[in-house]
Design a protein around this motif. Structure first.
Motif, PDB file in Angstrom:
ATOM      1  N   GLU A 352       0.842  -1.200   0.000  1.00 35.20           N
ATOM      2  CA  GLU A 352       0.000   0.000   0.000  1.00 35.20           C
ATOM      3  C   GLU A 352       0.884   1.260   0.000  1.00 35.20           C
ATOM      4  O   GLU A 352       0.628   2.225  -0.727  1.00 35.20           O
ATOM      5  N   GLU A 353       1.963   1.210   0.824  1.00 39.97           N
ATOM      6  CA  GLU A 353       2.878   2.356   0.875  1.00 39.97           C
ATOM      7  C   GLU A 353       3.570   2.558  -0.471  1.00 39.97           C
ATOM      8  O   GLU A 353       3.688   3.686  -0.960  1.00 39.97           O
ATOM      9  N   VAL A 354       3.999   1.436  -1.080  1.00 37.30           N
ATOM     10  CA  VAL A 354       4.681   1.540  -2.377  1.00 37.30           C
ATOM     11  C   VAL A 354       3.716   2.142  -3.409  1.00 37.30           C
ATOM     12  O   VAL A 354       4.092   3.037  -4.183  1.00 37.30           O
ATOM     13  N   ALA A 355       2.470   1.680  -3.373  1.00 35.40           N
ATOM     14  CA  ALA A 355       1.496   2.167  -4.354  1.00 35.40           C
ATOM     15  C   ALA A 355       1.268   3.674  -4.189  1.00 35.40           C
ATOM     16  O   ALA A 355       1.242   4.423  -5.179  1.00 35.40           O
ATOM     17  N   GLY A 356       1.117   4.128  -2.954  1.00 31.88           N
ATOM     18  CA  GLY A 356       0.800   5.542  -2.731  1.00 31.88           C
ATOM     19  C   GLY A 356       2.028   6.439  -2.767  1.00 31.88           C
ATOM     20  O   GLY A 356       2.070   7.448  -3.479  1.00 31.88           O
ATOM     21  N   TYR A 357       3.065   6.032  -2.013  1.00 34.55           N
ATOM     22  CA  TYR A 357       4.258   6.897  -1.881  1.00 34.55           C
ATOM     23  C   TYR A 357       5.128   6.883  -3.138  1.00 34.55           C
ATOM     24  O   TYR A 357       5.542   7.943  -3.623  1.00 34.55           O
ATOM     25  N   TYR A 358       5.392   5.669  -3.680  1.00 38.68           N
ATOM     26  CA  TYR A 358       6.353   5.563  -4.789  1.00 38.68           C
ATOM     27  C   TYR A 358       5.655   5.714  -6.142  1.00 38.68           C
ATOM     28  O   TYR A 358       5.891   6.673  -6.878  1.00 38.68           O
ATOM     29  N   ASN A 359       4.755   4.746  -6.448  1.00 36.82           N
ATOM     30  CA  ASN A 359       4.085   4.834  -7.765  1.00 36.82           C
ATOM     31  C   ASN A 359       3.248   6.104  -7.853  1.00 36.82           C
ATOM     32  O   ASN A 359       3.265   6.798  -8.875  1.00 36.82           O
ATOM     33  N   GLY A 360       2.521   6.373  -6.764  1.00 37.70           N
ATOM     34  CA  GLY A 360       1.565   7.479  -6.784  1.00 37.70           C
ATOM     35  C   GLY A 360       2.234   8.837  -6.701  1.00 37.70           C
ATOM     36  O   GLY A 360       2.514   9.479  -7.725  1.00 37.70           O
ATOM     37  N   PHE A 361       2.536   9.271  -5.446  1.00 40.14           N
ATOM     38  CA  PHE A 361       2.961  10.661  -5.314  1.00 40.14           C
ATOM     39  C   PHE A 361       4.321  10.941  -5.962  1.00 40.14           C
ATOM     40  O   PHE A 361       4.505  11.974  -6.609  1.00 40.14           O
ATOM     41  N   SER A 362       5.281   9.997  -5.806  1.00 40.67           N
ATOM     42  CA  SER A 362       6.616  10.274  -6.374  1.00 40.67           C
ATOM     43  C   SER A 362       6.582  10.248  -7.903  1.00 40.67           C
ATOM     44  O   SER A 362       7.086  11.169  -8.557  1.00 40.67           O
ATOM     45  N   ASN A 363       6.001   9.172  -8.458  1.00 37.02           N
ATOM     46  CA  ASN A 363       6.136   8.986  -9.904  1.00 37.02           C
ATOM     47  C   ASN A 363       4.975   9.528 -10.737  1.00 37.02           C
ATOM     48  O   ASN A 363       5.148   9.772 -11.940  1.00 37.02           O
ATOM     49  N   GLU A 364       3.812   9.692 -10.111  1.00 35.88           N
ATOM     50  CA  GLU A 364       2.686  10.226 -10.903  1.00 35.88           C
ATOM     51  C   GLU A 364       2.430  11.695 -10.618  1.00 35.88           C
ATOM     52  O   GLU A 364       1.742  12.362 -11.384  1.00 35.88           O
TER      53      GLU A 364
END
Ligand code: ADP
Ligand code: G6P
Length: 736
Positions: A352-364
């Motif tokens: 969940e953290e990877v989805a939100g922090y990395y894929n989501g806020f960082s990369n999108e």
């Protein structure tokens, strides 16, 4: 402590020995005196009784004797009396007289006709037996009288002497041990410890208070040592001055060794802590067990050699499927795996953290916000929440590691961790924190669309230094701060004041390790190209993560236009595009990869022949050694980024070309274009410009190639990643 215990133990043993000897003597003397006293007394008593019973004894009047001895026993508080005839047989004895009279003693007294006595012991205790002969008229022994009396008081007296002396010994021991302990600790060992500590500090090059070396006790020694540490200090100072001067000389190349020396001179071996999202080694399960790979990306390429040189700790997200299997209980593993030089500490994130922090806020959100590549940033509240949580987790992990470390040097990396500097500074104001933003910083107007812009800026400004790739990004950042938050901006020093805290904003263009492994002159084996099915005279090389910012579709357009304009190159020039899969869980990246593959197929179908393809597309990662070979075998390297913080592929290409051949085609929108003046600069949005640059490169005379490549190589050698890190560390250290 062991020495103090040994000394105290030795002194106690000596005291015990002396007191033991004295007590033994005292006991002997006392015993002799008491024995003599009881002997005399018993004999006098027995003799006076013999006098009074002699007439009755001679007359054989036993009842009269019995009366006399019973009365005597009562009067004198004796334990017993017995009267013997001349054969040694008992004639009479007092009531309850103990049966302890030794037959030998009796026989000796009767034989010699002289009194004697001795000690005996029965269940009631110690007894003294005195035997006196009864002498007849003709001076012959006609019988004997034995008196028995208790001698228990002798035992008691001796016992009390031992007891008193043991108590005295224990008391003395306690007092003496305490005195010795205190004396040894404070008068002897403390100055010694202080002396050792002062010498250790002098060895480390720290300040030493000469007055405190050793105290009065070691005065002669300490004054000599003070002189020695003084000389050591001077020598160290001179060496460090000399090292500084040497290290600051611009014209000598920066190497891993020079960086190590520099760290010693500038930060006195203070440990360095790097925090980033991406890790330098990823562990996966392969056919031969757990394997490791170096992930593609500029951050890792640049920082790994720096960490190998400086040592320290690198904290990063453990994203590999077998990462957990190789760490210890503190989630640490020493790397590089084959020759460990620093510690990699892994942080674990949930899906969940990877989805939100990395894929989501960082990369999108942040990645497209900072890169002008016309991909719309997506701002989701739930991604932001995960981003904050993950930043707090990275910061917490670091704070635990720097507990007890004085003035730690903390180097936070990139847009994934914008909030970390603020969290660190709040808990550890003494930490010296830098954050390096590897990607571009957009204009204030572009950044203003981010709903959480203020928090991001506050988080970053927790750092003492914010580093960007170019002066332009520094300018953009200062503009952004000026328009978003209340802070005083000092344009002379390019710094921002906020709540008493000053943050410097400086450009530090990142680079690669050159000279270093990049320069190793392995033979470039053309078989690698054959294996990829390439037999063309000219190879144009592209090496990128399959990211929309890298302008790969634009590059493909450029190559298509090139073949349209210059059909004479059909069959003779191939674009080898190596594209490592990246951020594959993000929708935009999936779509982009599909679009690129479709374009490659289309162009190959348009121009390809039976045994030649205009584009060879490799959708995978290559090792650094393979990439070096390919750099050397290519006639040109194509970098068409639409926007790029720096672009290290450009620098790797130059570093690999020890033969000073080959042409670099470089987008004007990559940070690298600021310093890499020997490149053919292009606007990648223009397919015509790209096609013309490819044509120019393919037809460039060797002499021009040499001139350009020489300039490119000089720029990378002069400003390599060792210098980059030294400049950041120097800027941090100079804040003191
Ligand atoms: P970014 O950091 O945006 O990926 P850079 O050009 O600065 O861009 O750095 C990319 C790094 O990743 C370089 O060191 C390059 O060699 C490496 N890299 C890129 N693509 C590949 C690939 N397909 N295989 C192996 N390494 C790659
Ligand atoms: C860029 C970023 C880095 C990142 C790298 C690879 O260089 O600036 O922070 O590590 O790309 O991206 P990835 O998402 O695979 O870590």
């Amino acid at each position: 402590m062991r020495q103090i215990l040994l000394i105290t133990g030795g002194v106690i043993a000596a005291i015990a020995f002396v007191i033991g000897i004295f007590t033994f003597n005292q006991v002997n003397k006392e015993e002799a005196a008491l024995t003599a006293r009881i002997q005399v007394r018993s004999q006098v008593l027995a003799e006076s009784l013999v006098e009074s019973i002699q007439p009755a004894f001679e007359a054989g009047a036993t009842s009269s004797i019995k009366r006399t001895i019973d009365k005597f026993v009562g009067d004198q508080r004796l334990s017993g009396l017995a009267v013997f005839d001349n054969t040694g047989t008992v004639i009479l004895s007092s009531d309850n007289s103990p049966d302890v009279i030794d037959a030998e003693l009796l026989a000796a007294v009767m034989g010699r006709g002289e009194p004697d006595g001795g000690f005996a012991r029965n269940e009631s205790g110690l007894l003294y037996v005195s035997v006196v002969p009864i002498i007849g008229e003709n001076q012959e022994t006609i019988g004997a009288l034995a008196s028995i009396q208790s001698a228990d008081y002798i035992d008691a007296t001796i016992g009390s002497i031992w007891r008193d002396n043991i108590i005295r010994f224990l008391l003395q021991t306690m007092l003496i041990a305490a005195a010795i302990f205190a004396l040894a600790r404070w008068v002897f060992f403390k100055p010694l410890y202080d002396l050792a500590e002062s010498m250790r500090a002098a060895r480390r090059g720290e300040a030493v208070d000469d007055d405190k070396i050793g105290g009065d006790l070691l005065l002669p020694l300490s004054s000599e040592i003070a002189k020695m540490t003084g000389s050591l200090r001077q020598a160290r100072h001179a060496a460090s001055q000399e090292a500084r001067m040497r290290l600051e000389k611009i014209d000598t190349p920066w190497t891993a060794e020079r960086l190590k020396e520099f760290i010693k001179a500038y930060v006195k071996d203070r440990p360095i802590f790097v925090v980033s999202n991406g890790e330098p080694y990823v562990n996966t399960r392969g056919k031969s067990g757990i394997e490791w790979t170096v992930p593609a990306g500029g951050l890792v390429t640049a920082l790994e050699p720096v960490m190998e040189a400086t040592g320290g700790m690198w904290i990063a997200h453990g994203a590999g499927e077998a990462d957990k299997a190789v760490v210890d209980k503190d989630d640490k593993v020493r790397v590089p795996h084959d020759e460990p030089r620093y510690i990699l500490k892994r942080v674990w994130l949930t899906d969940e953290e990877v989805a939100g922090y990395y894929n989501g806020f960082s990369n999108e959100a942040l990645w497209p916000l900072c890169h002008m590549a016309h991909v719309r940033p997506v701002f989701r509240k739930e991604d932001w929440t995960e981003y904050r949580k993950a930043n707090a987790l990275f910061a917490k992990t670091l704070l635990k590691e720097i507990q007890g470390v004085e003035r730690p040097l903390v180097f936070v990396q990139d847009y994934h961790l914008a909030l970390v500097p603020g969290i660190i500074k709040k808990s550890r104001p003494d930490a010296q924190v830098a954050i390096f933003w590897h990607i571009p910083w957009p204009s204030a107007a572009q950044f203003s669309i981010c709903p959480w812009r203020e928090e991001i800026l506050h988080g970053m400004m927790g750092a003492d230094i914010i580093g960007f790739q170019t002066q332009q990004y520094c300018n953009n950042f200062i503009d952004t701060v000026a328009s978003e938050i209340e802070a005083r901006i000092d344009l002379e020093h390019f710094s921002i004041f906020r709540e008493e805290h000053q943050t410097f904003v400086k450009p530090f263009p990142i680079s690669i390790a050159f000279p270093g492994i990049a320069e190793r002159e392995e033979k470039a084996d053309p078989a690698l190209l054959s294996r990829l099915g390439i037999h063309s005279t000219h190879v144009a090389l592209g090496v990128d993560r399959l990211d929309y910012t890298k302008g790969i579709p634009e590059r493909l357009k450029g190559i298509e236009f090139f073949f349209e304009r210059h059909p004479e190159f059909i069959g003779h020039l191939t674009l080898l595009q190596i594209a490592s899969p990246t951020r594959t869980s993000v929708g935009t990246y999936k779509k982009h990869a599909d679009a690129v593959l479709a374009e490659v197929e289309r162009i190959n179908a348009r121009f390809g022949t039976r045994d030649w393809k205009p584009i060879v597309f490799q959708h995978r990662s290559f090792s650094h050694a393979e990439l070096r070979t390919l750099y050397r075998l290519s006639s040109m390297c194509l970098i068409t980024s639409l926007h790029d913080g720096m672009n290290l592929v450009a620098k790797e290409y130059a570093a690999a070309r020890g033969d000073e051949s080959g042409v670099l085609i470089l987008s004007q929108f990559a940070g690298a274009s600021r310093s890499m003046k020997g490149a053919l600069q292009i606007n990648p949005y223009s397919a015509e410009e790209t096609a013309e640059a490819i044509f120019k490169a393919a037809s460039m005379p060797k002499t021009e190639q040499h001139r350009r490549m020489k300039a490119l190589r000089t720029s990378v050698r002069d400003y390599n990643v060792y210098r980059w890190s030294a400049e950041i560390i120097k800027a941090l250290a100079e804040l003191d």
